[in-house]
Write a protein that holds these residues in place. Structure first.
Motif, short mmCIF file in Angstrom:
data_model
loop_
_atom_site.label_atom_id
_atom_site.label_comp_id
_atom_site.label_asym_id
_atom_site.label_seq_id
_atom_site.Cartn_x
_atom_site.Cartn_y
_atom_site.Cartn_z
N SER A 90 -27.07 -14.87 -0.35
CA SER A 90 -27.32 -15.74 0.80
C SER A 90 -26.39 -16.95 0.83
N SER A 91 -25.85 -17.31 -0.33
CA SER A 91 -24.94 -18.46 -0.36
C SER A 91 -23.55 -18.02 -0.80
N LEU A 92 -22.59 -18.89 -0.60
CA LEU A 92 -21.22 -18.59 -1.00
C LEU A 92 -21.10 -18.66 -2.52
N ILE A 93 -20.18 -17.87 -3.06
CA ILE A 93 -19.96 -17.81 -4.50
C ILE A 93 -18.67 -18.56 -4.82
N GLU A 94 -18.74 -19.47 -5.80
CA GLU A 94 -17.54 -20.19 -6.22
C GLU A 94 -16.72 -19.31 -7.15
N THR A 95 -15.43 -19.25 -6.88
CA THR A 95 -14.51 -18.44 -7.67
C THR A 95 -13.29 -19.28 -8.05
N ASN A 96 -12.47 -18.71 -8.88
CA ASN A 96 -11.15 -19.30 -9.11
C ASN A 96 -10.33 -19.07 -7.84
N THR A 97 -9.17 -19.69 -7.76
CA THR A 97 -8.27 -19.36 -6.67
C THR A 97 -7.88 -17.90 -6.83
N LYS A 98 -7.35 -17.29 -5.80
CA LYS A 98 -7.07 -15.85 -5.84
C LYS A 98 -6.15 -15.48 -6.99
N THR A 99 -5.17 -16.31 -7.26
CA THR A 99 -4.24 -16.02 -8.36
C THR A 99 -4.68 -16.66 -9.67
N GLY A 100 -5.75 -17.44 -9.63
CA GLY A 100 -6.24 -18.09 -10.84
C GLY A 100 -5.56 -19.41 -11.14
N GLU A 101 -4.58 -19.78 -10.32
CA GLU A 101 -3.87 -21.03 -10.58
C GLU A 101 -4.64 -22.22 -10.06
N ILE A 102 -4.59 -23.30 -10.81
CA ILE A 102 -5.20 -24.56 -10.40
C ILE A 102 -4.08 -25.55 -10.19
N ILE A 103 -4.09 -26.23 -9.06
CA ILE A 103 -3.04 -27.20 -8.77
C ILE A 103 -3.65 -28.58 -8.94
N ASN A 104 -3.71 -29.02 -10.20
CA ASN A 104 -4.29 -30.32 -10.50
C ASN A 104 -3.35 -31.46 -10.15
N ASP A 105 -2.05 -31.19 -10.21
CA ASP A 105 -1.08 -32.25 -9.92
C ASP A 105 -1.11 -32.64 -8.45
N GLY A 106 -1.58 -31.76 -7.61
CA GLY A 106 -1.67 -32.06 -6.19
C GLY A 106 -0.53 -31.46 -5.40
N ILE A 107 -0.83 -31.15 -4.16
CA ILE A 107 0.15 -30.64 -3.20
C ILE A 107 0.34 -31.71 -2.15
N GLY A 108 1.57 -32.07 -1.88
CA GLY A 108 1.85 -33.09 -0.88
C GLY A 108 1.42 -32.63 0.51
N ILE A 109 0.75 -33.53 1.24
CA ILE A 109 0.27 -33.18 2.58
C ILE A 109 0.82 -34.11 3.67
N GLY A 110 1.50 -35.16 3.29
CA GLY A 110 2.13 -36.04 4.27
C GLY A 110 1.18 -37.09 4.84
N ARG A 111 1.79 -38.05 5.49
CA ARG A 111 1.07 -39.22 6.01
C ARG A 111 0.11 -38.88 7.15
N ASP A 112 0.54 -38.02 8.09
CA ASP A 112 -0.30 -37.72 9.25
C ASP A 112 -1.58 -36.99 8.87
N LEU A 113 -1.47 -35.99 8.01
CA LEU A 113 -2.66 -35.26 7.58
C LEU A 113 -3.55 -36.14 6.72
N THR A 114 -2.96 -36.97 5.88
CA THR A 114 -3.75 -37.91 5.08
C THR A 114 -4.55 -38.84 5.98
N ALA A 115 -3.90 -39.35 7.03
CA ALA A 115 -4.59 -40.25 7.97
C ALA A 115 -5.73 -39.53 8.69
N ALA A 116 -5.51 -38.27 9.07
CA ALA A 116 -6.56 -37.50 9.73
C ALA A 116 -7.74 -37.27 8.79
#
Length: 197
Positions: free
Chosen positions: A78-104
């Motif tokens: 009935s609820s969603l199941i938490e999984t790893n990412t599809k490839t198993g990779e974790i991006i702890n360092d962060g992915i850049g998203i830019g100023r406009d998306l950050t502001a949104a």
């Protein structure tokens, strides 16, 4: 005996103009879906990864997001199941998203606070939540349904877009850069460049 296989069509990416048109419309009329679609169009994140984002994954001061898990629907649950990412990779360092998306995303954060969510609770809340407490995430199909509904009101030359199309868009944009195939493979977190191709 050989199983019959239907040939799969190559994925096709929407044009940059169509993606910008969709984002422009969403920014004006649906800031929450704008953020979800923009994350997909900037990072190539999968639906399951987007719905799994919590507010601590948004690093506004660095204009980054962290992708560490996914949420999937499993028949019989009935609820969603938490999984790893599809490839198993974790991006702890962060992915850049830019100023406009950050502001949104900051605008969405403030809207959630104004909606009655406490600042202490919001740090455990999903960015894309299906309830006012932030404890129930969007179902991945909710994103698809909302995106499809919006596109009925918007003429897009390449046809309706899906979140997978936005992932293909990211790959197509990156492959055109110098060393683009390697960059696209890394951004999309594919195991091999052949998958990216």
């Amino acid at each position: 005996v050989r199983l019959a296989q239907a040939p799969l069509a190559d994925p096709s990416a929407p044009s940059k103009g169509d993606v910008m048109k969709l984002l422009g419309y969403l920014k004006e009329f649906d800031i929450e879906l704008f953020c979800a679609v923009n994350i997909a169009a900037v990072t190539g994140a999968r639906r399951s990864e987007i719905v799994a984002l919590k507010w601590p994954d948004i690093r506004g001061s660095k204009e980054e997001i962290r992708i560490s898990k996914g949420l999937i629907a499993v028949p019989g649950h009935s609820s969603l199941i938490e999984t790893n990412t599809k490839t198993g990779e974790i991006i702890n360092d962060g992915i850049g998203i830019g100023r406009d998306l950050t502001a949104a995303l900051q605008k969405l954060f403030l809207a959630k606070i104004r909606g009655g969510l406490s600042e202490t609770r919001i740090m455990q809340s999903y960015v894309f939540s299906a309830d006012s407490t932030g404890r129930k995430p969007w179902h991945p199909d909710t994103m698809t349904t909302r995106l499809r509904r919006v596109q009925r009101n918007l003429w897009i030359s390449s046809g309706p877009m899906t979140f997978m199309d936005l992932r293909t868009f990211v790959a197509s944009e990156l492959v055109q850069q110098p060393l683009g195939l390697q960059i696209a493979r890394d951004v999309l977190r594919h195991k091999t460049a052949q998958t990216t191709l």
